[in-house]
Design a protein around this motif. Structure first.
Motif, PDB file in Angstrom:
ATOM      1  N   THR A 172       1.079  -1.580  -0.082  1.00 47.30           N
ATOM      2  CA  THR A 172       0.120  -0.253   0.628  1.00 47.30           C
ATOM      3  C   THR A 172       1.185   1.364   0.072  1.00 47.30           C
ATOM      4  OG1 THR A 172      -0.101  -0.119   2.182  1.00 47.30           O
ATOM      5  CG2 THR A 172      -2.023  -0.949   1.072  1.00 47.30           C
ATOM      6  N   LYS A 173       0.193   2.319  -0.190  1.00 49.91           N
ATOM      7  CA  LYS A 173       0.855   3.518  -0.697  1.00 49.91           C
ATOM      8  C   LYS A 173      -0.040   4.482   0.344  1.00 49.91           C
ATOM      9  CE  LYS A 173       0.343   5.394  -4.869  1.00 49.91           C
ATOM     10  NZ  LYS A 173       0.548   5.238  -6.423  1.00 49.91           N
ATOM     11  N   VAL A 174       0.465   5.738   0.620  1.00 54.79           N
ATOM     12  CA  VAL A 174      -0.521   7.390   1.185  1.00 54.79           C
ATOM     13  C   VAL A 174      -0.883   8.342  -0.187  1.00 54.79           C
ATOM     14  CG1 VAL A 174      -0.408   8.947   2.565  1.00 54.79           C
ATOM     15  CG2 VAL A 174       0.298   6.783   3.468  1.00 54.79           C
ATOM     16  N   ASP A 175      -1.935   7.913  -0.650  1.00 55.83           N
ATOM     17  CA  ASP A 175      -1.834   9.547  -2.056  1.00 55.83           C
ATOM     18  C   ASP A 175      -1.967  11.184  -1.209  1.00 55.83           C
ATOM     19  OD1 ASP A 175      -4.510   9.717  -0.482  1.00 55.83           O
ATOM     20  OD2 ASP A 175      -5.197   8.929  -2.235  1.00 55.83           O
ATOM     21  N   ALA A 176      -2.309  11.825  -2.649  1.00 55.15           N
ATOM     22  CA  ALA A 176      -2.078  12.627  -1.669  1.00 55.15           C
ATOM     23  C   ALA A 176      -3.065  13.349  -1.359  1.00 55.15           C
ATOM     24  CB  ALA A 176      -2.357  14.134  -3.318  1.00 55.15           C
ATOM     25  N   ASP A 177      -4.314  12.492  -0.648  1.00 52.62           N
ATOM     26  CA  ASP A 177      -5.433  12.658   0.097  1.00 52.62           C
ATOM     27  C   ASP A 177      -4.680  12.036   1.760  1.00 52.62           C
ATOM     28  OD1 ASP A 177      -6.822  14.463  -1.863  1.00 52.62           O
ATOM     29  OD2 ASP A 177      -7.770  12.680  -2.301  1.00 52.62           O
ATOM     30  N   GLY A 178      -4.406  11.431   1.418  1.00 54.12           N
ATOM     31  CA  GLY A 178      -3.553  11.346   3.105  1.00 54.12           C
ATOM     32  C   GLY A 178      -3.861   9.698   3.199  1.00 54.12           C
ATOM     33  N   ASP A 179      -4.518   9.316   1.951  1.00 55.08           N
ATOM     34  CA  ASP A 179      -5.632   7.813   2.581  1.00 55.08           C
ATOM     35  C   ASP A 179      -4.313   6.953   2.067  1.00 55.08           C
ATOM     36  OD1 ASP A 179      -7.554   8.584   3.570  1.00 55.08           O
ATOM     37  OD2 ASP A 179      -8.846   9.530   0.946  1.00 55.08           O
ATOM     38  N   THR A 180      -4.294   5.834   2.518  1.00 60.55           N
ATOM     39  CA  THR A 180      -3.809   4.365   2.367  1.00 60.55           C
ATOM     40  C   THR A 180      -4.269   3.830   1.204  1.00 60.55           C
ATOM     41  OG1 THR A 180      -2.810   4.039   4.461  1.00 60.55           O
ATOM     42  CG2 THR A 180      -2.640   2.415   3.377  1.00 60.55           C
ATOM     43  N   VAL A 181      -3.751   3.873   0.435  1.00 65.24           N
ATOM     44  CA  VAL A 181      -4.496   2.832  -0.889  1.00 65.24           C
ATOM     45  C   VAL A 181      -3.016   1.767  -1.602  1.00 65.24           C
ATOM     46  CG1 VAL A 181      -6.054   4.350  -1.725  1.00 65.24           C
ATOM     47  CG2 VAL A 181      -2.968   4.602  -2.473  1.00 65.24           C
ATOM     48  N   PRO A 182      -4.430   0.768  -2.298  1.00 62.77           N
ATOM     49  CA  PRO A 182      -2.921   0.344  -2.847  1.00 62.77           C
ATOM     50  C   PRO A 182      -2.083   0.712  -3.481  1.00 62.77           C
ATOM     51  CG  PRO A 182      -5.421  -0.947  -3.251  1.00 62.77           C
ATOM     52  CD  PRO A 182      -5.387   0.107  -2.737  1.00 62.77           C
ATOM     53  N   ASP A 183      -1.091  -0.711  -3.643  1.00 61.52           N
ATOM     54  CA  ASP A 183       0.471   0.538  -4.722  1.00 61.52           C
ATOM     55  C   ASP A 183       0.002  -0.084  -5.959  1.00 61.52           C
ATOM     56  OD1 ASP A 183       2.218   1.456  -5.385  1.00 61.52           O
ATOM     57  OD2 ASP A 183       4.678   0.739  -4.275  1.00 61.52           O
ATOM     58  N   ARG A 184      -1.036   0.571  -7.176  1.00 62.41           N
ATOM     59  CA  ARG A 184      -0.656  -0.235  -8.756  1.00 62.41           C
ATOM     60  C   ARG A 184      -1.032   1.684  -9.099  1.00 62.41           C
ATOM     61  NH1 ARG A 184      -6.867  -2.930  -7.587  1.00 62.41           N
ATOM     62  NH2 ARG A 184      -6.493  -4.675  -6.344  1.00 62.41           N
ATOM     63  N   THR A 185      -0.441   1.061 -10.187  1.00 66.56           N
ATOM     64  CA  THR A 185      -0.635   1.817 -11.373  1.00 66.56           C
ATOM     65  C   THR A 185      -1.656   1.297 -12.754  1.00 66.56           C
ATOM     66  OG1 THR A 185       1.965   0.515 -12.838  1.00 66.56           O
ATOM     67  CG2 THR A 185       1.946   2.317 -11.337  1.00 66.56           C
ATOM     68  N   PHE A 186      -2.002   1.978 -13.792  1.00 63.17           N
ATOM     69  CA  PHE A 186      -3.116   1.839 -14.190  1.00 63.17           C
ATOM     70  C   PHE A 186      -2.879   2.148 -15.813  1.00 63.17           C
ATOM     71  CE2 PHE A 186      -5.110   2.242  -9.998  1.00 63.17           C
ATOM     72  CZ  PHE A 186      -5.615   1.590  -9.934  1.00 63.17           C
ATOM     73  N   TYR A 187      -3.498   1.726 -16.857  1.00 62.59           N
ATOM     74  CA  TYR A 187      -3.242   2.060 -18.035  1.00 62.59           C
ATOM     75  C   TYR A 187      -4.113   3.662 -17.925  1.00 62.59           C
ATOM     76  CZ  TYR A 187      -0.636  -1.980 -19.293  1.00 62.59           C
ATOM     77  OH  TYR A 187       0.101  -2.581 -19.740  1.00 62.59           O
ATOM     78  N   ALA A 188      -3.771   4.345 -19.525  1.00 60.67           N
ATOM     79  CA  ALA A 188      -5.598   4.968 -19.152  1.00 60.67           C
ATOM     80  C   ALA A 188      -6.945   4.564 -19.656  1.00 60.67           C
ATOM     81  CB  ALA A 188      -5.230   5.364 -20.976  1.00 60.67           C
ATOM     82  N   ASP A 189      -7.754   5.055 -18.642  1.00 65.29           N
ATOM     83  CA  ASP A 189      -8.962   5.218 -18.551  1.00 65.29           C
ATOM     84  C   ASP A 189     -10.014   4.216 -20.652  1.00 65.29           C
ATOM     85  OD1 ASP A 189      -9.083   5.898 -16.195  1.00 65.29           O
ATOM     86  OD2 ASP A 189      -9.956   7.631 -16.601  1.00 65.29           O
ATOM     87  N   LEU A 190     -10.086   3.749 -20.127  1.00 67.88           N
ATOM     88  CA  LEU A 190     -11.273   2.491 -20.690  1.00 67.88           C
ATOM     89  C   LEU A 190     -12.427   3.678 -20.564  1.00 67.88           C
ATOM     90  CD1 LEU A 190     -10.172  -1.616 -20.979  1.00 67.88           C
ATOM     91  CD2 LEU A 190      -9.889   0.111 -22.531  1.00 67.88           C
ATOM     92  N   VAL A 191     -13.151   3.835 -21.795  1.00 66.85           N
ATOM     93  CA  VAL A 191     -14.995   4.006 -21.923  1.00 66.85           C
ATOM     94  C   VAL A 191     -15.391   3.557 -22.655  1.00 66.85           C
ATOM     95  CG1 VAL A 191     -15.711   6.491 -22.310  1.00 66.85           C
ATOM     96  CG2 VAL A 191     -13.504   6.862 -22.053  1.00 66.85           C
ATOM     97  N   PHE A 192     -16.038   3.035 -21.887  1.00 67.93           N
ATOM     98  CA  PHE A 192     -17.544   1.415 -22.501  1.00 67.93           C
ATOM     99  C   PHE A 192     -19.121   3.129 -22.267  1.00 67.93           C
ATOM    100  CE2 PHE A 192     -14.656  -1.051 -20.504  1.00 67.93           C
ATOM    101  CZ  PHE A 192     -14.562  -1.297 -21.405  1.00 67.93           C
ATOM    102  N   THR A 193     -19.893   2.830 -23.862  1.00 75.18           N
ATOM    103  CA  THR A 193     -21.126   3.320 -23.910  1.00 75.18           C
ATOM    104  C   THR A 193     -21.770   2.274 -23.773  1.00 75.18           C
ATOM    105  OG1 THR A 193     -19.850   5.686 -24.308  1.00 75.18           O
ATOM    106  CG2 THR A 193     -21.902   5.613 -24.997  1.00 75.18           C
ATOM    107  N   THR A 194     -22.797   3.338 -23.620  1.00 76.66           N
ATOM    108  CA  THR A 194     -24.168   2.089 -24.292  1.00 76.66           C
ATOM    109  C   THR A 194     -24.414   1.832 -25.221  1.00 76.66           C
ATOM    110  OG1 THR A 194     -26.031   3.454 -22.868  1.00 76.66           O
ATOM    111  CG2 THR A 194     -25.057   1.928 -21.341  1.00 76.66           C
ATOM    112  N   SER A 195     -25.074   1.325 -25.523  1.00 79.16           N
ATOM    113  CA  SER A 195     -25.822   1.328 -27.103  1.00 79.16           C
ATOM    114  C   SER A 195     -26.041   2.465 -27.663  1.00 79.16           C
ATOM    115  CB  SER A 195     -26.225  -0.367 -27.433  1.00 79.16           C
ATOM    116  OG  SER A 195     -27.639  -0.463 -26.526  1.00 79.16           O
ATOM    117  N   GLU A 196     -27.293   2.932 -26.867  1.00 73.63           N
ATOM    118  CA  GLU A 196     -28.088   3.966 -27.080  1.00 73.63           C
ATOM    119  C   GLU A 196     -27.683   5.383 -26.552  1.00 73.63           C
ATOM    120  OE1 GLU A 196     -29.279   3.228 -22.987  1.00 73.63           O
ATOM    121  OE2 GLU A 196     -28.949   1.917 -25.123  1.00 73.63           O
TER     122      GLU A 196
END
Length: 135
Positions: free
Chosen positions: A77-101
């Motif tokens: 875990t790591k401490v984020d900018a807000d001071g919260d303890t979060v899992p130590d992970r890195t992410f790819y760019a967001d995937l955007v899913f849209t419903t068919s309509e």
């Protein structure tokens, strides 16, 4: 001889002559005549007397040092900018899913890497995931 018998005999003679000419024509296309070979005769099973084999065992050299990861793994875990303890992970760019309509949209951050600590206390043992296919 009736007319039907005469026609049948004619049909038979024509088909016989055509068959022999087709075979003759196909054989004439061949540039070399085929050589007739005999099949190799195999020994019958059980005729040869039993023999004893001999070999020398050679131990392959051990190249491993025995290192590795001690299980179980614990997610760091790591401490984020807000001071919260979060899992130590890195992410790819967001995937955007849209419903068919097109009414709803979800943004999902796919995980790129997760860091773990092994049972021996060695930190920063990463598990890296492949980037997902974009929709």
């Amino acid at each position: 001889m009736t007319l039907a018998e005469e026609r049948a005999a004619t049909r038979r003679r024509v088909s016989e002559s055509r068959a022999s000419s087709v075979q003759r024509d196909l054989n004439s296309l061949e540039s070399q005549r085929r050589q007739i070979r005999e099949l190799v005769t195999l020994e019958r099973k059980g005729l040869r007397p039993a023999t004893r084999g001999r070999g020398v065992f050679k131990q392959t050299p051990i190249t491993s040092t025995g290192g590795g990861i001690a299980w179980p793994l614990t997610e760091q875990t790591k401490v984020d900018a807000d001071g919260d303890t979060v899992p130590d992970r890195t992410f790819y760019a967001d995937l955007v899913f849209t419903t068919s309509e097109g009414v709803f949209t979800w943004e999902v951050p796919p995980v790129k890497m997760v860091k773990f600590t092994d049972a021996d206390g060695v930190p920063d043992r990463p598990i890296i995931f492949a980037e997902p296919k974009r929709p």
